[in-house]
Design a protein around this motif. Structure first.
Motif, PDB file in Angstrom:
ATOM      1  N   THR A   1       0.819  -1.259  -0.181  1.00  0.00           N
ATOM      2  CA  THR A   1      -0.086   0.176   0.091  1.00  0.00           C
ATOM      3  C   THR A   1       0.856   1.250  -0.090  1.00  0.00           C
ATOM      4  N   CYS A   2       2.288   1.196   0.355  1.00  0.00           N
ATOM      5  CA  CYS A   2       2.853   2.299   0.042  1.00  0.00           C
ATOM      6  C   CYS A   2       3.179   2.668  -1.224  1.00  0.00           C
ATOM      7  N   PRO A   3       2.739   3.963  -1.277  1.00  0.00           N
ATOM      8  CA  PRO A   3       3.293   4.536  -2.865  1.00  0.00           C
ATOM      9  C   PRO A   3       4.357   5.113  -3.124  1.00  0.00           C
ATOM     10  N   THR A   4       5.135   5.437  -2.070  1.00  0.00           N
ATOM     11  CA  THR A   4       6.407   5.900  -1.989  1.00  0.00           C
ATOM     12  C   THR A   4       7.587   5.135  -1.450  1.00  0.00           C
ATOM     13  N   ARG A   5       8.526   5.804  -1.505  1.00  0.00           N
ATOM     14  CA  ARG A   5       9.903   5.265  -0.436  1.00  0.00           C
ATOM     15  C   ARG A   5       9.330   4.774   0.671  1.00  0.00           C
ATOM     16  N   LEU A   6       9.743   3.925   1.606  1.00  0.00           N
ATOM     17  CA  LEU A   6       9.410   3.536   2.855  1.00  0.00           C
ATOM     18  C   LEU A   6      10.838   3.519   3.653  1.00  0.00           C
ATOM     19  N   TRP A   7      10.703   4.721   4.469  1.00  0.00           N
ATOM     20  CA  TRP A   7      11.941   5.004   5.304  1.00  0.00           C
ATOM     21  C   TRP A   7      11.763   4.270   6.710  1.00  0.00           C
ATOM     22  N   MET A   8      12.909   3.806   7.323  1.00  0.00           N
ATOM     23  CA  MET A   8      13.179   2.957   8.343  1.00  0.00           C
ATOM     24  C   MET A   8      14.439   3.118   8.908  1.00  0.00           C
ATOM     25  N   ASN A   9      14.634   2.622  10.095  1.00  0.00           N
ATOM     26  CA  ASN A   9      16.151   2.700  10.573  1.00  0.00           C
ATOM     27  C   ASN A   9      16.507   1.219  10.412  1.00  0.00           C
TER      28      ASN A   9
ATOM     29  N   GLN B   1      12.866  -4.979  -2.041  1.00  0.00           N
ATOM     30  CA  GLN B   1      13.613  -4.148  -1.360  1.00  0.00           C
ATOM     31  C   GLN B   1      13.415  -2.785  -2.183  1.00  0.00           C
ATOM     32  N   ARG B   2      12.828  -2.579  -3.356  1.00  0.00           N
ATOM     33  CA  ARG B   2      13.012  -1.522  -4.360  1.00  0.00           C
ATOM     34  C   ARG B   2      12.497  -0.153  -3.581  1.00  0.00           C
ATOM     35  N   LYS B   3      11.527  -0.455  -2.671  1.00  0.00           N
ATOM     36  CA  LYS B   3      10.981   0.797  -1.891  1.00  0.00           C
ATOM     37  C   LYS B   3      11.620   1.213  -0.727  1.00  0.00           C
ATOM     38  N   ILE B   4      12.545   0.196   0.100  1.00  0.00           N
ATOM     39  CA  ILE B   4      12.825   0.601   1.225  1.00  0.00           C
ATOM     40  C   ILE B   4      14.158   1.373   1.296  1.00  0.00           C
ATOM     41  N   GLN B   5      14.127   2.455   2.078  1.00  0.00           N
ATOM     42  CA  GLN B   5      15.369   3.279   2.458  1.00  0.00           C
ATOM     43  C   GLN B   5      15.648   3.108   3.783  1.00  0.00           C
ATOM     44  N   VAL B   6      16.862   2.924   4.407  1.00  0.00           N
ATOM     45  CA  VAL B   6      17.449   2.702   5.504  1.00  0.00           C
ATOM     46  C   VAL B   6      18.238   3.842   5.844  1.00  0.00           C
ATOM     47  N   ALA B   7      18.209   4.649   6.890  1.00  0.00           N
ATOM     48  CA  ALA B   7      18.829   5.549   7.588  1.00  0.00           C
ATOM     49  C   ALA B   7      18.498   5.823   9.058  1.00  0.00           C
ATOM     50  N   GLU B   8      19.551   6.133   9.779  1.00  0.00           N
ATOM     51  CA  GLU B   8      19.315   6.292  11.138  1.00  0.00           C
ATOM     52  C   GLU B   8      18.605   7.550  11.402  1.00  0.00           C
ATOM     53  N   ASP B   9      18.865   8.624  10.497  1.00  0.00           N
ATOM     54  CA  ASP B   9      18.033   9.983  10.811  1.00  0.00           C
ATOM     55  C   ASP B   9      16.793  10.114   9.992  1.00  0.00           C
ATOM     56  N   PHE B  10      16.052   8.864   9.497  1.00  0.00           N
ATOM     57  CA  PHE B  10      15.304   8.734   8.425  1.00  0.00           C
ATOM     58  C   PHE B  10      13.918   9.681   8.710  1.00  0.00           C
ATOM     59  N   LEU B  11      13.643  10.199  10.083  1.00  0.00           N
ATOM     60  CA  LEU B  11      12.656  11.120  10.147  1.00  0.00           C
ATOM     61  C   LEU B  11      12.804  12.516   9.735  1.00  0.00           C
ATOM     62  N   ARG B  12      14.317  12.806   9.525  1.00  0.00           N
ATOM     63  CA  ARG B  12      14.617  13.963   9.047  1.00  0.00           C
ATOM     64  C   ARG B  12      14.838  13.991   7.389  1.00  0.00           C
TER      65      ARG B  12
ATOM     66  N   GLN C   1       5.995  11.060   2.322  1.00  0.00           N
ATOM     67  CA  GLN C   1       6.609   9.842   2.217  1.00  0.00           C
ATOM     68  C   GLN C   1       6.258   9.147   3.528  1.00  0.00           C
ATOM     69  N   TRP C   2       6.487   7.474   3.243  1.00  0.00           N
ATOM     70  CA  TRP C   2       6.043   6.800   4.731  1.00  0.00           C
ATOM     71  C   TRP C   2       7.364   6.745   5.445  1.00  0.00           C
ATOM     72  N   CYS C   3       6.989   6.277   6.872  1.00  0.00           N
ATOM     73  CA  CYS C   3       8.056   6.103   7.896  1.00  0.00           C
ATOM     74  C   CYS C   3       7.855   5.224   8.720  1.00  0.00           C
ATOM     75  N   PHE C   4       8.308   3.903   8.547  1.00  0.00           N
ATOM     76  CA  PHE C   4       8.237   2.737   9.438  1.00  0.00           C
ATOM     77  C   PHE C   4       8.716   2.956  10.928  1.00  0.00           C
ATOM     78  N   VAL C   5       7.945   3.195  12.011  1.00  0.00           N
ATOM     79  CA  VAL C   5       8.448   3.608  13.183  1.00  0.00           C
ATOM     80  C   VAL C   5       8.522   2.473  14.275  1.00  0.00           C
ATOM     81  N   GLU C   6       9.458   2.128  14.939  1.00  0.00           N
ATOM     82  CA  GLU C   6       9.542   1.056  15.884  1.00  0.00           C
ATOM     83  C   GLU C   6      10.116   1.542  17.280  1.00  0.00           C
ATOM     84  N   ASN C   7      11.299   2.261  17.216  1.00  0.00           N
ATOM     85  CA  ASN C   7      11.988   2.625  18.431  1.00  0.00           C
ATOM     86  C   ASN C   7      12.437   3.851  18.508  1.00  0.00           C
TER      87      ASN C   7
END
Length: 135
Positions: free
Chosen positions: A33-41, A53-64, A70-76
């Motif tokens: 369902t995510c139409p954009t890049r999916l950010w997460m740490n 993995q085509r949509k997934i973007q990993v970065a520790e400062d992903f919220l910035r 864009q979508w952000c998957f948040v856990e911690n």
């Protein structure tokens, strides 16, 4: 940004630095369902390791780094510092009460539920997908 999180019945996300639950059906639904890049740490990335993995973007400062829409998957991570930038919240809710010491920290009193759907999960028979928008 669009925030995506998994919570138990009292909005708990983690207990002793471990996620309260995980489900492959939720991860698939997020990616479908995510139409954009999916950010997460890097903490969250292993959840999606067996999926495309085509949509997934990993970065520790992903919220910035995440841009509007864009979508952000948040856990911690806490969301209080970025709460003004949140456009929508998507919660996948397990109808269970688990021990938790880290909670989803967005007060949903200023939000309205736009939709709710039920998913038949792999680990849980019923998982609610709740979509919230600002009032």
């Amino acid at each position: 940004m669009i925030i995506v999180a998994c919570v138990e019945d009292r909005n708990g996300m983690l207990f002793n630095k471990r996620r309260v639950s995980r489900d492959i059906v939720v991860c698939q639904d997020v990616l479908n369902t995510c139409p954009t890049r999916l950010w997460m740490n890097s903490y969250s990335a292993p959840l999606f390791a067996d999926l495309p993995q085509r949509k997934i973007q990993v970065a520790e400062d992903f919220l910035r780094q995440a841009e509007a829409g864009q979508w952000c998957f948040v856990e911690n991570v806490a969301l209080s510092e970025t709460s003004d930038e949140i456009e929508q919240v998507i919660l996948y809710r397990w109808d269970q009460k688990y021990p938790a010491d880290t909670y989803f920290d967005v007060d949903l009193a200023d939000w309205q539920m736009l939709s709710t759907t039920e998913l038949a999960g792999h680990s849980h028979g019923k998982i609610s997908k709740e979509v919230y928008g600002r009032k």
